[in-house]
Design an enzyme around this catalytic site. Structure first.
Site, PDB file in Angstrom:
ATOM      1  N   TYR A 142       0.822  -1.206   0.000  1.00 49.48           N
ATOM      2  CA  TYR A 142       0.000   0.000   0.000  1.00 49.48           C
ATOM      3  C   TYR A 142       0.859   1.261   0.000  1.00 49.48           C
ATOM      4  CZ  TYR A 142      -4.589  -2.101   1.050  1.00 49.48           C
ATOM      5  OH  TYR A 142      -5.776  -2.772   1.005  1.00 49.48           O
ATOM      6  N   LYS A 191       3.363 -15.258   2.477  1.00 46.21           N
ATOM      7  CA  LYS A 191       3.544 -15.992   1.218  1.00 46.21           C
ATOM      8  C   LYS A 191       5.043 -16.271   1.082  1.00 46.21           C
ATOM      9  CE  LYS A 191       1.978 -17.711  -2.681  1.00 46.21           C
ATOM     10  NZ  LYS A 191       1.175 -18.955  -2.716  1.00 46.21           N
ATOM     11  N   ASP A 223      -2.707 -18.399   0.711  1.00 45.56           N
ATOM     12  CA  ASP A 223      -3.703 -19.124  -0.099  1.00 45.56           C
ATOM     13  C   ASP A 223      -4.378 -20.203   0.743  1.00 45.56           C
ATOM     14  OD1 ASP A 223      -1.219 -20.371  -0.042  1.00 45.56           O
ATOM     15  OD2 ASP A 223      -1.283 -21.062  -2.125  1.00 45.56           O
ATOM     16  N   ASP A 247      -6.236  -7.022   4.513  1.00 42.92           N
ATOM     17  CA  ASP A 247      -7.388  -6.386   3.859  1.00 42.92           C
ATOM     18  C   ASP A 247      -8.292  -7.466   3.265  1.00 42.92           C
ATOM     19  OD1 ASP A 247      -8.989  -4.344   2.639  1.00 42.92           O
ATOM     20  OD2 ASP A 247      -7.963  -4.762   0.751  1.00 42.92           O
ATOM     21  N   ASP A 251     -12.151  -9.205   4.836  1.00 42.98           N
ATOM     22  CA  ASP A 251     -13.437  -9.221   4.114  1.00 42.98           C
ATOM     23  C   ASP A 251     -13.999 -10.639   4.083  1.00 42.98           C
ATOM     24  OD1 ASP A 251     -13.183  -6.496   3.498  1.00 42.98           O
ATOM     25  OD2 ASP A 251     -14.013  -6.783   1.488  1.00 42.98           O
TER      26      ASP A 251
HETATM   27  C1  IPM Z   1     -10.325  -1.234   4.213  1.00 46.35           C
HETATM   28  C2  IPM Z   1     -10.531  -0.660   2.845  1.00 46.35           C
HETATM   29  C3  IPM Z   1      -9.357   0.223   2.499  1.00 46.35           C
HETATM   30  C4  IPM Z   1      -8.108  -0.618   2.562  1.00 46.35           C
HETATM   31  C5  IPM Z   1      -9.463   0.949   1.156  1.00 46.35           C
HETATM   32  C6  IPM Z   1     -10.767   1.686   1.005  1.00 46.35           C
HETATM   33  C7  IPM Z   1      -8.297   1.875   0.938  1.00 46.35           C
HETATM   34  O1  IPM Z   1     -10.717  -1.658   1.906  1.00 46.35           O
HETATM   35  O2  IPM Z   1     -10.195  -0.444   5.179  1.00 46.35           O
HETATM   36  O3  IPM Z   1     -10.326  -2.447   4.350  1.00 46.35           O
HETATM   37  O4  IPM Z   1      -7.780  -1.310   1.590  1.00 46.35           O
HETATM   38  O5  IPM Z   1      -7.442  -0.591   3.588  1.00 46.35           O
HETATM   39 MN    MN Z   2     -10.872  -3.653   2.777  1.00 51.54          MN
END
Ligand code: IPM
Ligand code: MN
Length: 355
Positions: A142, A191, A223, A247, A251
């Site tokens: 990032y 990884k 993975d 990240d 999710d």
């Molecule tokens: C998160 C989001 C952010 C990230 C984006 C919006 C920059 O996806 O906070 O998880 O990737 O950190």
């Molecule tokens: Mn995110």
């Protein structure tokens, strides 16, 4: 006590869900005798519209002089075609960097009341799960060197994953200490079969093992981790991983809790000043309709009370109230599966009633 909180409502559903969390905090203040002062600042698309940049200096200064920061979400289709460094998302990275928030705590647990919302087979989640993802937040790909250049096949773009020993040590220290306070099981995700940065990461994780003899520590390739999260989520206690892997995996973890609308997060640095935000995005498709799930943001406020202000009772009161509201069967649309649902403000009021 008196606490100054910077509010970064942002875009899309951001304002609605932050308003919900503010109402909950105000009720906590009344009940437990605290004063929360809220000061709003612009961030993301709304800041681009008002000031021509996603992260105005006034916002950064406001956050740095507050006791803590509560953020909604940023971004939306309106700003999607802007160049990378003018995008709303850039503001999120900017504020994380400016506040030196290198730790991102993302708890993912299955609420008993939401067992039926988990897309995994019943026997897989029979005993539930309770995972704390410790994501590195100010390094890696990032923030690494990036750019455009002419390559072997013409125009190309690149981003680099780079981690220093210092960055790995400080996030692993948080992870080990988090594990000590929980079930003393740490899984580091990397990884290392391909990436040099992962090999250094893995080496340092194990060098630090001797300082935490009680913590059982293991490695997992990313993975495989993606697979294990849906195969047997209960095997995880604390996960430590890089910015990008964290990240993605957070999710995935959110989906198995029933809805991404449930997951809070805390971003922390060296001081008690943190930034608290739901892990979900700005959901422009449902913005302004009063149907967004405010729980992730309300739980983020609960994390603020705990991690920034050390208000344990008050924090637990919020978590318990959310529990009760879910147990009583109240659901926003994301969790209603087409059945009649409650609005953002109705769920918020129910939570406040249960404080
Ligand atoms: C998160 C989001 C952010 C990230 C984006 C919006 C920059 O996806 O906070 O998880 O990737 O950190
Ligand atoms: Mn995110």
């Amino acid at each position: 006590m008196n606490y100054n909180i910077a509010l970064l409502k942002g875009d899309g559903i951001g304002p609605e869900i932050v308003d919900s969390a503010v109402k909950v905090l105000e009720q906590i203040g009344k009940k437990y005798g605290h004063v929360f002062n809220f000061t709003p600042y612009l961030i993301g698309g709304c800041a681009i519209d008002a000031c021509g940049e996603p992260l105005p200096k006034e916002t950064v200064d406001g956050c740095l002089s507050s006791d803590s920061v509560l953020l909604g979400a940023v971004g939306g289709p309106k700003w999607d075609t802007l160049p990378g460094n003018m995008r709303p998302e850039k503001a999120l990275l900017g504020i994380r960097a400016a506040m030196e928030l290198f730790t991102n705590l993302r708890p993912a647990k299955l609420y008993p009341a939401l067992k039926g919302d988990c897309p995994l087979r019943e026997d897989i989640v029979a005993n539930g799960f309770d995972i704390m993802i410790v994501r590195e937040l100010t390094g890696g790909i990032y923030f690494g060197e990036r750019g455009m250049r002419e390559g072997k096949y013409g125009e190309e773009a690149y981003d680099t994953e780079c981690y220093s020993r210092m960055e790995i040590e400080r996030i692993c220290k948080v992870a080990y200490e988090t594990a000590m306070k929980r079930n003393k099981k740490l899984i580091s995700i990397d990884k290392a079969n391909v990436l040099d940065s992962s090999r250094l990461w893995r080496k340092i994780v194990h060098e630090m093992e001797k300082d935490y003899p009680e913590v059982e520590c293991a490695d997992m390739l990313v993975d495989n981790a993606a697979m294990q999260l849906v195969r047997n989520p209960a095997q995880f206690d604390v996960i430590v991983t890089t910015n990008m892997f964290g990240d993605i995996l957070s999710d995935e973890a959110s989906q198995i809790t029933g809805s991404i609308g449930m997951l809070p997060s805390a971003s922390l640095g060296y001081s008690t000043r943190g930034l608290y935000e739901p892990i979900h995005g700005s959901a422009p498709d449902i913005a302004g309709k009063n149907i967004a799930n405010p729980i992730a943001t309300i739980l983020s406020a609960a994390m603020m009370l705990l991690y920034s202000f050390n208000l344990k009772k008050e924090s637990e009161a919020i978590v318990n109230a959310v529990d009760k509201v879910l147990e009583a069967g109240y659901r926003t649309a994301d969790l209603a599966h087409g059945a009649p649902s409650r609005s953002t403000t109705e769920i918020t009021d129910k939570i406040i009633e249960n404080l």
